[in-house]
Write a protein that holds these residues in place. Sequence first.
Motif, PDB file in Angstrom:
ATOM      1  N   PHE A  30      23.391  -7.412  -8.410  1.00 54.83           N
ATOM      2  CA  PHE A  30      23.871  -7.435  -9.634  1.00 54.83           C
ATOM      3  C   PHE A  30      25.101  -8.664  -9.583  1.00 54.83           C
ATOM      4  O   PHE A  30      25.347  -9.176  -8.613  1.00 54.83           O
ATOM      5  CB  PHE A  30      24.414  -6.350 -10.212  1.00 54.83           C
ATOM      6  CG  PHE A  30      25.765  -6.048  -9.369  1.00 54.83           C
ATOM      7  CD1 PHE A  30      26.886  -6.163 -10.052  1.00 54.83           C
ATOM      8  CD2 PHE A  30      25.828  -5.279  -8.189  1.00 54.83           C
ATOM      9  CE1 PHE A  30      28.028  -5.711  -9.051  1.00 54.83           C
ATOM     10  CE2 PHE A  30      26.667  -4.809  -7.743  1.00 54.83           C
ATOM     11  CZ  PHE A  30      28.199  -5.205  -8.121  1.00 54.83           C
TER      12      PHE A  30
ATOM     13  N   VAL B  61      24.522  -4.147 -13.899  1.00 55.97           N
ATOM     14  CA  VAL B  61      23.212  -3.851 -13.757  1.00 55.97           C
ATOM     15  C   VAL B  61      23.057  -3.802 -15.424  1.00 55.97           C
ATOM     16  O   VAL B  61      21.878  -4.169 -15.945  1.00 55.97           O
ATOM     17  CB  VAL B  61      22.575  -2.800 -12.918  1.00 55.97           C
ATOM     18  CG1 VAL B  61      21.204  -2.604 -13.246  1.00 55.97           C
ATOM     19  CG2 VAL B  61      23.089  -2.949 -11.478  1.00 55.97           C
TER      20      VAL B  61
ATOM     21  N   GLU C 206      23.248  -6.899 -17.531  1.00 61.01           N
ATOM     22  CA  GLU C 206      22.330  -8.043 -17.322  1.00 61.01           C
ATOM     23  C   GLU C 206      20.974  -7.393 -17.916  1.00 61.01           C
ATOM     24  O   GLU C 206      20.167  -8.211 -18.117  1.00 61.01           O
ATOM     25  CB  GLU C 206      22.151  -8.049 -15.810  1.00 61.01           C
ATOM     26  CG  GLU C 206      23.379  -9.105 -15.306  1.00 61.01           C
ATOM     27  CD  GLU C 206      23.952  -8.847 -13.876  1.00 61.01           C
ATOM     28  OE1 GLU C 206      25.398  -9.196 -13.848  1.00 61.01           O
ATOM     29  OE2 GLU C 206      23.610  -8.407 -13.084  1.00 61.01           O
ATOM     30  N   TYR C 207      20.936  -6.059 -17.827  1.00 60.98           N
ATOM     31  CA  TYR C 207      19.556  -5.592 -18.520  1.00 60.98           C
ATOM     32  C   TYR C 207      19.465  -5.948 -20.087  1.00 60.98           C
ATOM     33  O   TYR C 207      18.770  -6.427 -20.428  1.00 60.98           O
ATOM     34  CB  TYR C 207      19.689  -4.044 -18.563  1.00 60.98           C
ATOM     35  CG  TYR C 207      18.590  -3.141 -19.302  1.00 60.98           C
ATOM     36  CD1 TYR C 207      17.450  -2.900 -18.759  1.00 60.98           C
ATOM     37  CD2 TYR C 207      19.223  -2.683 -20.358  1.00 60.98           C
ATOM     38  CE1 TYR C 207      16.523  -2.125 -19.635  1.00 60.98           C
ATOM     39  CE2 TYR C 207      18.220  -1.869 -21.101  1.00 60.98           C
ATOM     40  CZ  TYR C 207      17.067  -1.628 -20.737  1.00 60.98           C
ATOM     41  OH  TYR C 207      16.137  -0.729 -21.280  1.00 60.98           O
TER      42      TYR C 207
ATOM     43  N   GLY D 208      20.829 -14.162 -12.711  1.00 57.20           N
ATOM     44  CA  GLY D 208      20.634 -12.797 -12.377  1.00 57.20           C
ATOM     45  C   GLY D 208      19.781 -12.487 -11.507  1.00 57.20           C
ATOM     46  O   GLY D 208      19.649 -13.272 -10.407  1.00 57.20           O
TER      47      GLY D 208
ATOM     48  N   ASN E  79      15.997  -6.470 -12.042  1.00 57.39           N
ATOM     49  CA  ASN E  79      16.963  -5.630 -12.654  1.00 57.39           C
ATOM     50  C   ASN E  79      16.352  -4.014 -12.329  1.00 57.39           C
ATOM     51  O   ASN E  79      15.419  -3.857 -12.941  1.00 57.39           O
ATOM     52  CB  ASN E  79      17.307  -5.839 -14.314  1.00 57.39           C
ATOM     53  CG  ASN E  79      18.381  -4.987 -14.813  1.00 57.39           C
ATOM     54  OD1 ASN E  79      17.914  -3.787 -15.140  1.00 57.39           O
ATOM     55  ND2 ASN E  79      19.465  -5.471 -14.808  1.00 57.39           N
TER      56      ASN E  79
END
Length: 369
Positions: free
Chosen positions: A40, A44, A47-48, A232, A235
């Motif tokens: 990450f 997380v 970023e999702y 990124g 994920n």
Amino acid sequence: MKKFSIAKTRRLRSTPFTSRLEKYGVGGYTVYNHMLLPTFFKSVEEEYEHLKNYVQLWDVSVQRQIEVNGKDSYKLIQLMSCRDLSKAKINKCYYVPLVDKDGNIVNDPLILKVQENKWRICIADSDVLFFAKGIAGSFNFDVNIFETNIATLAIQGPKSENVMKKLFGKNIKNLKFFNFDYFDFNGSKYMISKSGFSKQGGYEIYIENLKEGLVLYDNLILEGKEFNIKPGCPNAIERIEGALLSYGNDMDNNDNPFECGFDKYISLDNGINYLGKKALLNIKQKGIKKKLMGVKIDIKEIDLIKEENLLDHKENVIGFLRSAAFSPKFNKVVGIAMMVSKYSNPSQKFKVIINNKISTGEVCNLPII
Ligand code: THG
């Protein structure tokens, strides 16, 4: 809690992009194929959401490529694979479980047929190099097998095509899912496939000249700005919901491809032969005793997990939780679990002890939708 850092020695390999990850504030790493893989940057969850709406640049150099070339290269590739590759085409990618003689999974790579006698195996986290060399040696195959020095960048997310068109030209939009071709940037040719470890769409760029790769990285960030590109990495939430399995976490060499739901990649007809075929025929006849499924757990937070036991109301172990992450979409934790077959039906309830607290959950289908 005491904080530890990890020693980046030769044995724990950096990637050509590690300096860039650190510049952009990587928050954590895991180790994959003896190499650093970011987990990450900020969080997380953040970023999702970003991955599902915009575009991300991932350093997935850990997807090491094992090249097999030479006269017997198909023979070797097929002996390791339970998927029929006899009609495999040049310029295509194939998701392939590799199995041993017992029918257990050794790895689940993407295999790229580069030329008639040249294949690249983009491996998940296990030492396929030695498995391949062992087989080639014992069969006396006429092949070369080596780990290439290729580094891979993935461009993932709904805006990935916009970014790729800007750098590699509009023809990139003709590239179909699981195909690859060669595209120019800055006077150099790059092999690019339409693939990646997310369900949001995207591309993977295979970089041979690592110095040029850094220039490419910086240009992707620069040109991607208008599409809100961010650094990124694969994920955890997105890949669990999307049922993109992680070798070593969700399944390993104690599991077979039927148990992992890989039925459509298993060929049992007479046309081809591979090491694990007899074992898989036998398993198919007898039926499986465990099955990989999705789970939802009624908690809002989970840290990295070991394998947790899932229990029924009588405290019998009915499954094992192998990956888990909090999902903003379901507002609870989602995961992937190996369930005892009898208890693998969707809606099966279970209990699980996480952080010393008993929680409840239920089994669901994969992908988790
Ligand atoms: N890309 C490349 N190499 C890789 C991965 C990757 N090597 C390691 C790891 N990831 C291998 N595992 C997977 C798992 C799933 C997929 C790709 C690699 C995948 N699956 C699609 C799905 O499940 O929807 C499509 C499968 C199919 O149509 O056959 O993409 O990500 N280069």
